[in-house]
Design an enzyme around this catalytic site. Structure first.
Site, short mmCIF file in Angstrom:
data_model
loop_
_atom_site.label_atom_id
_atom_site.label_comp_id
_atom_site.label_asym_id
_atom_site.label_seq_id
_atom_site.Cartn_x
_atom_site.Cartn_y
_atom_site.Cartn_z
N HIS A 177 32.72 34.72 42.31
CA HIS A 177 33.63 35.61 41.54
C HIS A 177 32.83 36.77 40.93
O HIS A 177 32.75 36.90 39.71
CB HIS A 177 34.27 34.74 40.46
CG HIS A 177 35.42 35.34 39.72
ND1 HIS A 177 35.33 36.49 38.97
CD2 HIS A 177 36.70 34.91 39.58
CE1 HIS A 177 36.50 36.74 38.41
NE2 HIS A 177 37.35 35.83 38.76
N GLU A 281 35.45 39.57 44.91
CA GLU A 281 35.07 38.16 44.99
C GLU A 281 35.20 37.66 46.43
O GLU A 281 36.16 38.01 47.12
CB GLU A 281 35.98 37.35 44.07
CG GLU A 281 36.10 37.93 42.66
CD GLU A 281 37.34 37.47 41.93
OE1 GLU A 281 37.83 36.35 42.20
OE2 GLU A 281 37.85 38.24 41.08
O1 TA6 Z 1 39.82 36.41 40.23
C1 TA6 Z 1 40.87 36.97 39.51
C2 TA6 Z 1 41.33 35.98 38.45
O2 TA6 Z 1 41.94 34.86 39.03
C3 TA6 Z 1 42.26 36.73 37.50
O3 TA6 Z 1 43.60 36.32 37.65
C4 TA6 Z 1 41.68 36.40 36.12
O4 TA6 Z 1 42.26 35.22 35.62
C5 TA6 Z 1 40.21 36.26 36.47
O5 TA6 Z 1 40.23 35.51 37.68
C6 TA6 Z 1 39.34 35.68 35.40
O6 TA6 Z 1 39.63 34.32 35.23
P1 TA6 Z 1 38.89 33.58 33.99
O7 TA6 Z 1 39.36 32.16 34.08
O8 TA6 Z 1 37.43 33.74 34.20
O9 TA6 Z 1 39.34 34.30 32.76
#
Ligand code: TA6
Length: 310
Positions: A177, A281
């Site tokens: 990510h 990601e």
């Molecule tokens: O990768 C995108 C995502 O799924 C967004 O929807 C947002 O929730 C982000 O990940 C960050 O997630 P986190 O749990 O690290 O706040």
């Protein structure tokens, strides 16, 4: 196999245990944010930082350039929270999950073990981490997770998942990510996803495709692109550079910028930080999830590089 994980050790004791992996001038250890042990990597071309917490690369910077990875100034560095930046390891599920309090799985809030460090002949460094059995949620089947980080003028991460069971398949989602540093989001476009089908989280995961050659970010963007093995490019006209994200063993690419409202809602993220970051990601998510037969492994690699804009 000698190995090391933070577990219930104090940070000072933890650092002493890590010293055996030191490579003078290449790999060193220090007390990082929140007192968490941090691995400092220096190569002929770059510097990088990795925390055992989450097995998370939090910094990668080529000498004389702005960092390539973004880490929020408000990120927490504590054992029950994910670090807000760098490369969180999403495993074994992506996003929220029924009955589980932690979105994106348990790997990114677990203490990983350092199993190997190596100096590469041309001047780079290699680090190998394992997710210990104890770190896994008891509800998940036996599996092993290995992360190999290779630092040169590029950042390469290999994530290998193995189904340790002897009699049952194992299905999971994974994703690196990655948070990237930008000069100014308004001067940035993302290329490589033209006509690729994606799930739009902003519209209840409706499946769409975008015929535009490039993605501009003018509001919150939260798209999971599917069935794509293609490289993605971030063109940053404010920092006059392009960032290339190449991947192998990944069929999903997620593009996320929280924009104004979501930035304000995240207590571990500055209200204005959405202007200096984007997540691109690489993983296997939703219908790209992976099923492994007993004893089988799946490997995913991501290579991050950059070059000046002509
Ligand atoms: O990768 C995108 C995502 O799924 C967004 O929807 C947002 O929730 C982000 O990940 C960050 O997630 P986190 O749990 O690290 O706040």
């Amino acid at each position: 196999m000698a190995c090391f994980s933070l577990g219930d050790m104090s940070s000072k004791y933890a650092l002493e245990q890590l010293r055996r992996w030191e490579i003078p001038g290449r790999v060193a250890f220090s007390e990082g944010n929140g007192g968490l042990p941090k691995i400092d990597v220096r190569t002929n071309w770059s510097t990088a930082e990795v925390y055992l917490h989450g097995g998370q690369v939090t910094h990668f910077q080529k000498n004389g350039e702005k960092p390539l990875l973004f880490c929020s100034q408000l990120s927490r560095f504590q054992e029950d929270s994910a670090i807000r930046g760098g490369v969180p390891i999403v495993f074994p599920w992506f996003g929220a999950r029924e009955g589980e309090e932690m979105a994106h799985g348990f790997a990114r809030i677990s203490e990983w073990e350092l199993h190997e460090t190596g100096a590469l002949p041309e001047g780079g460094a290699m680090l190998r981490f394992h997710l210990p059995e104890t770190a896994k949620s008891s509800t998940w089947p036996p599996c092993s997770l290995v992360l190999v980080v290779t630092v040169t003028d590029k950042l390469k991460m290999d994530l290998v998942v193995t189904n340790s069971a002897s009699d049952a398949d194992f299905t999971f989602e994974n994703c690196l990510h990655t948070y990237f540093t930008l000069g100014d989001i308004s001067a940035v476009v993302v290329k490589g996803l033209k006509n690729t089908r994606y799930l739009d989280k902003q519209e209840n995961y409706a499946e769409k495709a975008d015929a535009a050659d490039q993605i501009e970010i003018k509001a919150e963007v939260d798209r999971t692109y599917l069935d794509t093995a293609e490289a993605v490019e971030i063109i940053d006209r404010s920092l006059k550079r392009r960032i290339l994200i190449e991947k192998m063993g990944s069929m999903s690419t997620v593009v996320w910028n929280p924009w104004i409202d979501k930035a304000r809602q995240m207590s571990d993220f500055g209200d204005e930080e959405y202007k200096q970051m984007i997540c691109v990601e690489s993983g296997n998510v939703a219908r790209n999830k992976v099923t492994l037969a007993p004893g089988k492994s799946a490997s995913m690699s991501v290579v991050i590089s950059s070059a000046p804009l002509a």
